[in-house]
Design an enzyme around this catalytic site. Structure first.
Site, PDB file in Angstrom:
ATOM      1  N   ALA A  37       0.815  -1.210   0.000  1.00  0.00           N
ATOM      2  CA  ALA A  37       0.000   0.000   0.000  1.00  0.00           C
ATOM      3  C   ALA A  37       0.854   1.268   0.000  1.00  0.00           C
ATOM      4  O   ALA A  37       0.339   2.358  -0.249  1.00  0.00           O
ATOM      5  CB  ALA A  37      -0.939   0.014   1.207  1.00  0.00           C
ATOM      6  N   LYS A  38       2.141   1.118   0.314  1.00  0.00           N
ATOM      7  CA  LYS A  38       3.101   2.234   0.285  1.00  0.00           C
ATOM      8  C   LYS A  38       2.572   3.471   1.000  1.00  0.00           C
ATOM      9  O   LYS A  38       2.647   4.592   0.496  1.00  0.00           O
ATOM     10  CB  LYS A  38       3.496   2.563  -1.160  1.00  0.00           C
ATOM     11  CG  LYS A  38       4.188   1.404  -1.878  1.00  0.00           C
ATOM     12  CD  LYS A  38       4.611   1.784  -3.286  1.00  0.00           C
ATOM     13  CE  LYS A  38       5.314   0.627  -3.978  1.00  0.00           C
ATOM     14  NZ  LYS A  38       4.401  -0.476  -4.333  1.00  0.00           N
ATOM     15  N   ARG A  39       2.059   3.280   2.185  1.00  0.00           N
ATOM     16  CA  ARG A  39       1.516   4.391   2.956  1.00  0.00           C
ATOM     17  C   ARG A  39       2.644   5.219   3.571  1.00  0.00           C
ATOM     18  O   ARG A  39       3.690   4.694   3.950  1.00  0.00           O
ATOM     19  CB  ARG A  39       0.591   3.883   4.056  1.00  0.00           C
ATOM     20  CG  ARG A  39      -0.650   3.146   3.549  1.00  0.00           C
ATOM     21  CD  ARG A  39      -1.506   4.053   2.660  1.00  0.00           C
ATOM     22  NE  ARG A  39      -2.836   3.529   2.487  1.00  0.00           N
ATOM     23  CZ  ARG A  39      -3.339   3.025   1.355  1.00  0.00           C
ATOM     24  NH1 ARG A  39      -2.553   2.957   0.283  1.00  0.00           N
ATOM     25  NH2 ARG A  39      -4.568   2.590   1.289  1.00  0.00           N
TER      26      ARG A  39
END
Length: 293
Positions: A103-105
């Site tokens: 999700a590369k938050r």
């Protein structure tokens, strides 16, 4: 400790090491993008999404170490797509795979804490074994996710040296101390993993990994000995092969978790073909790592 005390969760790094040793060091992406759904003979709709994700999980979750759903390809269908993602995560974990949510938050303060709660708090609908995160608001902005990961026995994979060419303008930028941004992320992760590795007698795998592209060539100028795993995208469709791993990662090759997505998924929807492709990649990685060792 009282008899009613809840035992501490097994750290993600230890669980990942065991899964890699037992199943082979391979991560397979679950990336239901429109063109792949079409090539499988599925509609670019909710029914196609459900069929795709269920097929991948049923074919691979009992044999690969890690499955990595790409959240965006589910989110684009709205709340019903997220519901499919919830089912995908739960069924993959139930079948024995570790789930890395891609999700590369990345954010700050209470917002970063909310992202961590979404994916790393036990009991959450999207609870996963690990999460990809972006540190480019400053490594310290990841503190809420780091703290929850430690408490819940989950892990993080921090973007450090990614395989996309656009990443170089940030990751290769040189700081005032002469170190690149990417090298700084690796150094911070080494610090993060040090207590966990020490607790395991110096031979364990920490729970805080880096994303380092397998397509980047010679990385000997970087210290990849971070004590944690190195997620290596780029195997298969992007051009890298398992045989490249020792050259790229050197002495850190045993900590590498190669990620393959299209290289395996293009063999669907036939589950037998999906399994055969994943097994072939896992065997090639084993041979490469064994040869390097």
């Amino acid at each position: 400790m009282t008899g009613n005390a809840t035992p501490a969760p097994v750290p993600f790094g230890a669980r990942l090491r065991r899964a890699m040793d037992e199943r082979g060091p391979l991560c397979v992406g679950i990336d239901p993008h429109a063109s792949l759904l079409t090539s499988w003979g599925l509609g670019d709709d909710l029914a196609g999404l459900e069929r795709f994700s269920r097929t991948v999980v049923e074919a691979l979750a009992d044999r690969v170490a890690v499955l990595k759903p790409q959240s965006a390809f589910f989110e684009r269908f709205g709340s019903r797509g997220v519901a499919v993602l919830e089912t995908c995560v739960a069924e993959a974990r139930q079948a024995g795979a570790l789930v890395l949510m891609d999700a590369k938050r990345g954010d700050i303060g209470s917002t970063m804490a909310a992202y961590a709660d979404t994916f790393l708090r036990p009991g959450a609908p999207l609870f996963s074994d690990a999460l990809t995160v972006s540190p480019f608001l400053g490594y310290g902005s990841l503190a809420p996710a780091v703290e929850l990961a430690r408490a819940s026995g989950t892990g993080l994979f921090v973007l450090a040296l990614t395989s996309n060419p656009e990443g170089a303008e940030v990751q290769h930028a040189v700081r005032g101390d002469g170190r690149t941004v990417g090298a700084t992320m690796l150094a911070r992760l080494a610090e993060e993993n040090a207590p966990e590795v020490a607790a395991a007698g110096g031979a364990g795998l920490g729970s805080f990994g880096a994303v380092v592209g397998a397509t980047l060539g010679d990385l000997s100028s970087y210290d990849l000995a971070i004590g944690g795993p190195l997620l290596a995208p780029g195997i298969g469709a992007q051009g890298a092969t398992p045989a490249d791993l020792p050259r790229v990662f050197g002495a850190a090759v045993r900590q590498v978790v190669p990620n393959v997505s299209r290289g395996v998924l293009r063999h669907g929807p036939d589950p037998v073909a999906l399994r055969a492709s994943a097994d072939r990649f896992a065997d090639e990685v084993r041979r490469a790592v064994h040869t390097a060792g």
